[in-house]
Write a protein that holds these residues in place. Sequence first.
Motif, PDB file in Angstrom:
ATOM      1  N   ASP A  77       3.172  -3.892  16.772  1.00 56.04           N
ATOM      2  CA  ASP A  77       4.055  -3.924  15.610  1.00 56.04           C
ATOM      3  C   ASP A  77       3.251  -4.089  14.322  1.00 56.04           C
ATOM      4  O   ASP A  77       3.546  -3.461  13.298  1.00 56.04           O
ATOM      5  CB  ASP A  77       5.041  -5.096  15.700  1.00 56.04           C
ATOM      6  CG  ASP A  77       6.079  -4.929  16.787  1.00 56.04           C
ATOM      7  OD1 ASP A  77       6.465  -3.777  17.073  1.00 56.04           O
ATOM      8  OD2 ASP A  77       6.516  -5.960  17.332  1.00 56.04           O
ATOM      9  N   LYS A  80       1.579  -0.694  13.523  1.00 54.65           N
ATOM     10  CA  LYS A  80       2.534   0.355  13.152  1.00 54.65           C
ATOM     11  C   LYS A  80       3.237   0.033  11.828  1.00 54.65           C
ATOM     12  O   LYS A  80       3.292   0.857  10.914  1.00 54.65           O
ATOM     13  CB  LYS A  80       3.561   0.551  14.267  1.00 54.65           C
ATOM     14  CG  LYS A  80       2.999   1.186  15.523  1.00 54.65           C
ATOM     15  CD  LYS A  80       4.049   1.337  16.603  1.00 54.65           C
ATOM     16  CE  LYS A  80       4.997   2.468  16.337  1.00 54.65           C
ATOM     17  NZ  LYS A  80       4.366   3.796  16.460  1.00 54.65           N
ATOM     18  N   LEU A  81       3.794  -1.172  11.734  1.00 57.45           N
ATOM     19  CA  LEU A  81       4.498  -1.557  10.518  1.00 57.45           C
ATOM     20  C   LEU A  81       3.523  -1.762   9.365  1.00 57.45           C
ATOM     21  O   LEU A  81       3.818  -1.413   8.212  1.00 57.45           O
ATOM     22  CB  LEU A  81       5.314  -2.821  10.767  1.00 57.45           C
ATOM     23  CG  LEU A  81       6.206  -3.317   9.625  1.00 57.45           C
ATOM     24  CD1 LEU A  81       7.184  -2.235   9.175  1.00 57.45           C
ATOM     25  CD2 LEU A  81       6.958  -4.579  10.050  1.00 57.45           C
ATOM     26  N   LEU A  83       0.675  -0.208   8.832  1.00 56.18           N
ATOM     27  CA  LEU A  83       0.264   1.084   8.302  1.00 56.18           C
ATOM     28  C   LEU A  83       1.396   1.760   7.540  1.00 56.18           C
ATOM     29  O   LEU A  83       1.164   2.473   6.563  1.00 56.18           O
ATOM     30  CB  LEU A  83      -0.211   2.001   9.434  1.00 56.18           C
ATOM     31  CG  LEU A  83      -1.479   1.565  10.178  1.00 56.18           C
ATOM     32  CD1 LEU A  83      -1.803   2.556  11.290  1.00 56.18           C
ATOM     33  CD2 LEU A  83      -2.661   1.434   9.228  1.00 56.18           C
ATOM     34  N   SER A  84       2.632   1.547   7.992  1.00 50.40           N
ATOM     35  CA  SER A  84       3.780   2.217   7.378  1.00 50.40           C
ATOM     36  C   SER A  84       4.227   1.575   6.068  1.00 50.40           C
ATOM     37  O   SER A  84       4.577   2.277   5.113  1.00 50.40           O
ATOM     38  CB  SER A  84       4.968   2.222   8.349  1.00 50.40           C
ATOM     39  OG  SER A  84       4.670   2.952   9.507  1.00 50.40           O
ATOM     40  N   MET A  85       4.220   0.214   6.031  1.00 50.61           N
ATOM     41  CA  MET A  85       4.913  -0.471   4.946  1.00 50.61           C
ATOM     42  C   MET A  85       4.046  -1.452   4.156  1.00 50.61           C
ATOM     43  O   MET A  85       4.467  -1.892   3.077  1.00 50.61           O
ATOM     44  CB  MET A  85       6.116  -1.239   5.511  1.00 50.61           C
ATOM     45  CG  MET A  85       7.089  -0.381   6.308  1.00 50.61           C
ATOM     46  SD  MET A  85       7.810   0.977   5.363  1.00 50.61           S
ATOM     47  CE  MET A  85       8.794   0.068   4.180  1.00 50.61           C
ATOM     48  N   LYS A  88      -1.378   0.443   1.340  1.00 47.33           N
ATOM     49  CA  LYS A  88      -0.995   1.517   0.427  1.00 47.33           C
ATOM     50  C   LYS A  88      -1.820   2.793   0.635  1.00 47.33           C
ATOM     51  O   LYS A  88      -1.558   3.803  -0.005  1.00 47.33           O
ATOM     52  CB  LYS A  88      -1.154   1.051  -1.025  1.00 47.33           C
ATOM     53  CG  LYS A  88      -0.382  -0.221  -1.352  1.00 47.33           C
ATOM     54  CD  LYS A  88       1.107  -0.086  -1.014  1.00 47.33           C
ATOM     55  CE  LYS A  88       1.857  -1.361  -1.382  1.00 47.33           C
ATOM     56  NZ  LYS A  88       3.274  -1.304  -0.943  1.00 47.33           N
ATOM     57  N   ARG A  89      -2.811   2.736   1.506  1.00 46.85           N
ATOM     58  CA  ARG A  89      -3.611   3.919   1.793  1.00 46.85           C
ATOM     59  C   ARG A  89      -4.115   3.829   3.224  1.00 46.85           C
ATOM     60  O   ARG A  89      -4.024   2.784   3.872  1.00 46.85           O
ATOM     61  CB  ARG A  89      -4.772   4.045   0.807  1.00 46.85           C
ATOM     62  CG  ARG A  89      -5.724   2.846   0.772  1.00 46.85           C
ATOM     63  CD  ARG A  89      -6.657   2.942  -0.420  1.00 46.85           C
ATOM     64  NE  ARG A  89      -7.502   1.765  -0.562  1.00 46.85           N
ATOM     65  CZ  ARG A  89      -8.791   1.714  -0.206  1.00 46.85           C
ATOM     66  NH1 ARG A  89      -9.367   2.796   0.308  1.00 46.85           N
ATOM     67  NH2 ARG A  89      -9.493   0.617  -0.374  1.00 46.85           N
ATOM     68  N   ARG A  90      -4.647   4.934   3.693  1.00 48.43           N
ATOM     69  CA  ARG A  90      -5.055   5.017   5.085  1.00 48.43           C
ATOM     70  C   ARG A  90      -6.358   4.237   5.314  1.00 48.43           C
ATOM     71  O   ARG A  90      -7.347   4.448   4.610  1.00 48.43           O
ATOM     72  CB  ARG A  90      -5.266   6.477   5.479  1.00 48.43           C
ATOM     73  CG  ARG A  90      -5.548   6.697   6.955  1.00 48.43           C
ATOM     74  CD  ARG A  90      -5.576   8.195   7.254  1.00 48.43           C
ATOM     75  NE  ARG A  90      -5.899   8.490   8.629  1.00 48.43           N
ATOM     76  CZ  ARG A  90      -5.033   8.452   9.631  1.00 48.43           C
ATOM     77  NH1 ARG A  90      -3.775   8.126   9.390  1.00 48.43           N
ATOM     78  NH2 ARG A  90      -5.401   8.739  10.864  1.00 48.43           N
ATOM     79  N   GLU A 119      -3.297   1.406  19.485  1.00 49.67           N
ATOM     80  CA  GLU A 119      -2.359   1.927  18.501  1.00 49.67           C
ATOM     81  C   GLU A 119      -3.096   2.526  17.311  1.00 49.67           C
ATOM     82  O   GLU A 119      -2.700   3.572  16.787  1.00 49.67           O
ATOM     83  CB  GLU A 119      -1.409   0.820  18.033  1.00 49.67           C
ATOM     84  CG  GLU A 119      -0.350   1.285  17.050  1.00 49.67           C
ATOM     85  CD  GLU A 119       0.532   2.401  17.592  1.00 49.67           C
ATOM     86  OE1 GLU A 119       0.924   3.276  16.785  1.00 49.67           O
ATOM     87  OE2 GLU A 119       0.826   2.405  18.806  1.00 49.67           O
ATOM     88  N   GLN A 123      -2.943   6.474  16.054  1.00 52.72           N
ATOM     89  CA  GLN A 123      -2.684   6.866  14.671  1.00 52.72           C
ATOM     90  C   GLN A 123      -3.823   7.693  14.089  1.00 52.72           C
ATOM     91  O   GLN A 123      -3.799   8.060  12.905  1.00 52.72           O
ATOM     92  CB  GLN A 123      -2.461   5.614  13.807  1.00 52.72           C
ATOM     93  CG  GLN A 123      -1.288   4.766  14.211  1.00 52.72           C
ATOM     94  CD  GLN A 123       0.054   5.410  13.899  1.00 52.72           C
ATOM     95  OE1 GLN A 123       0.147   6.288  13.055  1.00 52.72           O
ATOM     96  NE2 GLN A 123       1.096   4.966  14.588  1.00 52.72           N
TER      97      GLN A 123
END
Length: 262
Positions: A77, A80-81, A83-85, A88-90, A119, A123
């Motif tokens: 979690d 995933k979360l 990286l998503s939220m 602000k960058r990869r 995970e 990604q």
Amino acid sequence: MSDRPLIFVTNDDGVNAEGIHRLAESVMDMGEVVMVAPDGPRSGGSASLTVGQPLRVTAHGRWKDVTKYSINGTPVDCVKLGLSMVVKRRPAVVLSGINHGANAGNSVVYSGTMGAAFEGTLQGIPSIGFSLIPFHPTDAEFESCRKYIRELVANAIENGTPDDMCLNVNFPGGGNIKGIKKARCCRGRWVEEYKEYKDPFDQSFYMLTGSYKNMEPESTDTDLYWLDRGYASISPVCAYRDMYDPCADEFLSKCNTLFKNE
């Protein structure tokens, strides 16, 4: 926006664990470090996800040069979360650990530390899990791991890791690491896994315990072989595995009724 590499750090021992702080501290001059970790211990969570329950992100401000967040979920979690939220960058790399306790042998299957690393790999981000043999924090000596962590992270940032693979790195205890060896995960299994207790009402309950039985103690190319001899081990672990191989043909040939209508 910073042009420094973004280093994403997580674990399965929780945001307050010493190991994750020592990991972040080891690399915080190598890039912008963001820590996104579970709000408490999640050992043994493997690659589990939280489903059907709300996830919340808590900001903890800054620790040294590290920005800290916690999530009320699993290590996966957090990746995933996070990286998503959250970030602000990869990220250039995902780091998980330093776990309190080894993740050698088939422990890689159960490990929340390695679940997070898997995970990151899924990604498409170079990912490394780090673990140290002593389980109890008072027995852990992290400083000797530092130079190996830095070299591996620098290499991953510059060159990436093999497609679909993360790295499982285990350190011996005692603070005197003789070197680092490439090794495969040892074949073995856990034995005497549960212990029975009685509650005040004389009802049985069980706690996970047990010990790891090495099924190939004489093999000189395994992680446990080298860890037992004072070396760190590094094992590439594949997130995707093609399970079809010649051994499968032999097995399937015994299942004739499955294929009678082919």
